[in-house]
Design a protein around this motif. Structure first.
Motif, PDB file in Angstrom:
ATOM      1  N   HIS A   3       0.820  -1.204   0.000  1.00  0.00           N
ATOM      2  CA  HIS A   3       0.000   0.000   0.000  1.00  0.00           C
ATOM      3  C   HIS A   3       0.858   1.260   0.000  1.00  0.00           C
ATOM      4  CE1 HIS A   3      -3.764  -2.081   0.351  1.00  0.00           C
ATOM      5  NE2 HIS A   3      -3.342  -2.777   1.394  1.00  0.00           N
ATOM      6  N   SER A   4       2.123   1.170   0.404  1.00  0.00           N
ATOM      7  CA  SER A   4       2.984   2.348   0.461  1.00  0.00           C
ATOM      8  C   SER A   4       3.875   2.467  -0.769  1.00  0.00           C
ATOM      9  CB  SER A   4       3.855   2.301   1.718  1.00  0.00           C
ATOM     10  OG  SER A   4       4.699   1.145   1.700  1.00  0.00           O
ATOM     11  N   SER A   5       3.560   1.702  -1.824  1.00  0.00           N
ATOM     12  CA  SER A   5       4.360   1.740  -3.045  1.00  0.00           C
ATOM     13  C   SER A   5       3.700   2.627  -4.088  1.00  0.00           C
ATOM     14  CB  SER A   5       4.554   0.332  -3.607  1.00  0.00           C
ATOM     15  OG  SER A   5       5.272  -0.463  -2.692  1.00  0.00           O
ATOM     16  N   ILE A   6       4.532   3.166  -4.966  1.00  0.00           N
ATOM     17  CA  ILE A   6       4.034   4.005  -6.050  1.00  0.00           C
ATOM     18  C   ILE A   6       4.822   3.680  -7.314  1.00  0.00           C
ATOM     19  CG2 ILE A   6       5.575   5.893  -5.315  1.00  0.00           C
ATOM     20  CD1 ILE A   6       3.483   7.846  -6.419  1.00  0.00           C
ATOM     21  N   ILE A   7       4.129   3.612  -8.439  1.00  0.00           N
ATOM     22  CA  ILE A   7       4.768   3.310  -9.721  1.00  0.00           C
ATOM     23  C   ILE A   7       4.858   4.586 -10.553  1.00  0.00           C
ATOM     24  CG2 ILE A   7       4.547   2.068 -11.911  1.00  0.00           C
ATOM     25  CD1 ILE A   7       3.217  -0.202 -10.406  1.00  0.00           C
ATOM     26  N   PHE A   8       6.065   4.884 -11.001  1.00  0.00           N
ATOM     27  CA  PHE A   8       6.302   5.968 -11.942  1.00  0.00           C
ATOM     28  C   PHE A   8       6.539   5.346 -13.321  1.00  0.00           C
ATOM     29  CE2 PHE A   8       7.602   7.526  -7.822  1.00  0.00           C
ATOM     30  CZ  PHE A   8       7.154   8.847  -7.783  1.00  0.00           C
ATOM     31  N   GLU A   9       5.957   5.943 -14.350  1.00  0.00           N
ATOM     32  CA  GLU A   9       6.133   5.411 -15.698  1.00  0.00           C
ATOM     33  C   GLU A   9       6.800   6.446 -16.596  1.00  0.00           C
ATOM     34  OE1 GLU A   9       2.616   2.110 -16.128  1.00  0.00           O
ATOM     35  OE2 GLU A   9       2.193   4.114 -16.887  1.00  0.00           O
ATOM     36  N   LEU A  20       0.050   7.322 -23.258  1.00  0.00           N
ATOM     37  CA  LEU A  20      -0.076   7.532 -21.816  1.00  0.00           C
ATOM     38  C   LEU A  20      -0.845   8.817 -21.516  1.00  0.00           C
ATOM     39  CD1 LEU A  20       3.434   6.447 -20.458  1.00  0.00           C
ATOM     40  CD2 LEU A  20       1.299   5.146 -20.428  1.00  0.00           C
ATOM     41  N   ARG A  21      -0.617   9.839 -22.322  1.00  0.00           N
ATOM     42  CA  ARG A  21      -1.348  11.092 -22.120  1.00  0.00           C
ATOM     43  C   ARG A  21      -2.830  10.901 -22.404  1.00  0.00           C
ATOM     44  NH1 ARG A  21       3.271  14.882 -24.910  1.00  0.00           N
ATOM     45  NH2 ARG A  21       4.400  15.406 -22.997  1.00  0.00           N
ATOM     46  N   VAL A  22      -3.135  10.187 -23.480  1.00  0.00           N
ATOM     47  CA  VAL A  22      -4.536   9.943 -23.813  1.00  0.00           C
ATOM     48  C   VAL A  22      -5.189   9.075 -22.737  1.00  0.00           C
ATOM     49  CG1 VAL A  22      -6.082   8.805 -25.460  1.00  0.00           C
ATOM     50  CG2 VAL A  22      -4.224  10.259 -26.286  1.00  0.00           C
ATOM     51  N   GLU A  23      -4.478   8.062 -22.265  1.00  0.00           N
ATOM     52  CA  GLU A  23      -5.013   7.215 -21.190  1.00  0.00           C
ATOM     53  C   GLU A  23      -5.359   8.064 -19.965  1.00  0.00           C
ATOM     54  OE1 GLU A  23      -3.622   3.247 -18.714  1.00  0.00           O
ATOM     55  OE2 GLU A  23      -2.226   4.931 -18.877  1.00  0.00           O
ATOM     56  N   ASN A 200       9.276  -0.093 -24.880  1.00  0.00           N
ATOM     57  CA  ASN A 200       8.355   1.043 -25.009  1.00  0.00           C
ATOM     58  C   ASN A 200       8.203   1.869 -23.738  1.00  0.00           C
ATOM     59  OD1 ASN A 200       7.112   0.668 -27.770  1.00  0.00           O
ATOM     60  ND2 ASN A 200       6.659  -1.338 -26.891  1.00  0.00           N
ATOM     61  N   LEU A 201       8.388   1.208 -22.596  1.00  0.00           N
ATOM     62  CA  LEU A 201       7.966   1.835 -21.350  1.00  0.00           C
ATOM     63  C   LEU A 201       8.830   1.379 -20.182  1.00  0.00           C
ATOM     64  CD1 LEU A 201       5.614   3.477 -19.920  1.00  0.00           C
ATOM     65  CD2 LEU A 201       4.475   1.270 -19.645  1.00  0.00           C
ATOM     66  N   LEU A 202       9.220   2.330 -19.328  1.00  0.00           N
ATOM     67  CA  LEU A 202       9.869   2.007 -18.060  1.00  0.00           C
ATOM     68  C   LEU A 202       8.857   2.180 -16.945  1.00  0.00           C
ATOM     69  CD1 LEU A 202      13.285   3.908 -18.308  1.00  0.00           C
ATOM     70  CD2 LEU A 202      12.804   1.536 -18.926  1.00  0.00           C
TER      71      LEU A 202
END
Length: 247
Positions: A3-9, A20-23, A200-202
């Motif tokens: 619950h204390s984790s966050i994903i940066f893309e 990603l912007r459209v999403e 494509n994505l990190l």
């Protein structure tokens, strides 16, 4: 993920950057599709105008159709892998095929809104700071005072024209995200670099409790990550554990 984790893309090419912007904007559109709240309605319209700007600058439908075909070809190759759940793979192939057929039947994204006089008037004013005050946009002021049922029907109608895009994009981005596994890594003195050939994505997984964020630079061949504290007077640990997925 705790619950204390966050994903940066971070996108590694222009196509993924646009997707990603459209999403993000489509998620805002769905969240604000609530005629009971004037503030939500305004956010819906502002978000819609931002989407229209992206549609005019990019060939989103053509790119998505190509990716739907590419993902179907990849899944066909999975069918010959021993012990694979062929039923699940066939279901996914059918889902991608259905998205492609639906996308081929809808008009070019944003084209129907060009004929909408109300959207055209609102779009001109929303680009001006505070330009949606009632004296600037009497049509919007009137629309916000229509019966809730009528406003909700209009919001639903506007979104319905974008739903095939949203569903297709959701499925494709889910497959792309699932194609990369998170690996335990370490940044030294707030820095990490590596190669990412044909990716494509990190996706960078950090503990939100640490209040540290990444800044990424790179392209499809190589990338580097620098980590910074949210507060200027804090410091990044000399050895910072994090998780990384290259998708």
């Amino acid at each position: 993920m705790t619950h204390s984790s966050i994903i940066f893309e971070y996108p590694l090419n222009e196509k993924m950057r646009n997707w990603l912007r459209v999403e993000y904007l489509l998620q805002q559109l769905v969240a604000s599709k609530n005629a009971h709240s004037p503030e939500a309605c305004l956010l819906f319209l502002r978000t819609l105008t931002e989407l229209l700007d992206i549609f005019e600058r990019n060939e989103l439908r053509a790119d998505l159709l190509k990716e739907l075909e590419r993902q179907q070809s990849k899944l066909q190759q999975w069918l010959i892998v021993p012990d694979i759940d062929t039923q699940a793979v066939h279901c996914l192939i059918d889902e991608l095929s259905a998205h492609g057929q639906k996308m081929n039947t809808v008009p070019k994204f944003g084209s129907t809104f060009k004929e909408d006089r109300f959207i055209g008037q609102i779009r001109q004013r929303l680009s001006i700071p505070g330009g949606y005050c009632n004296f600037d946009t009497p049509t919007l002021h009137l629309w916000q005072h229509l019966p809730i049922e009528k406003r909700q029907a209009q919001l639903d109608h506007w979104y319905a024209g974008l739903e095939p895009l949203h569903l297709s994009l959701q499925t494709l981005l889910h497959l792309i995200r699932q194609s990369g596994r998170f690996n335990e890594l370490q940044a030294h003195q707030g820095f990490f670099q590596n190669a990412a050939e044909d990716k494509n994505l990190l996706r960078i997984l950090l503990s939100s409790d640490d209040e540290i964020y990444p800044q990424v630079s790179g392209h499809k061949a190589r990338f580097s990550i620098r980590f910074f504290p949210l507060e200027n007077d804090d410091r990044v640990p000399e050895i910072l554990p994090f998780q990384l997925a290259c998708c």
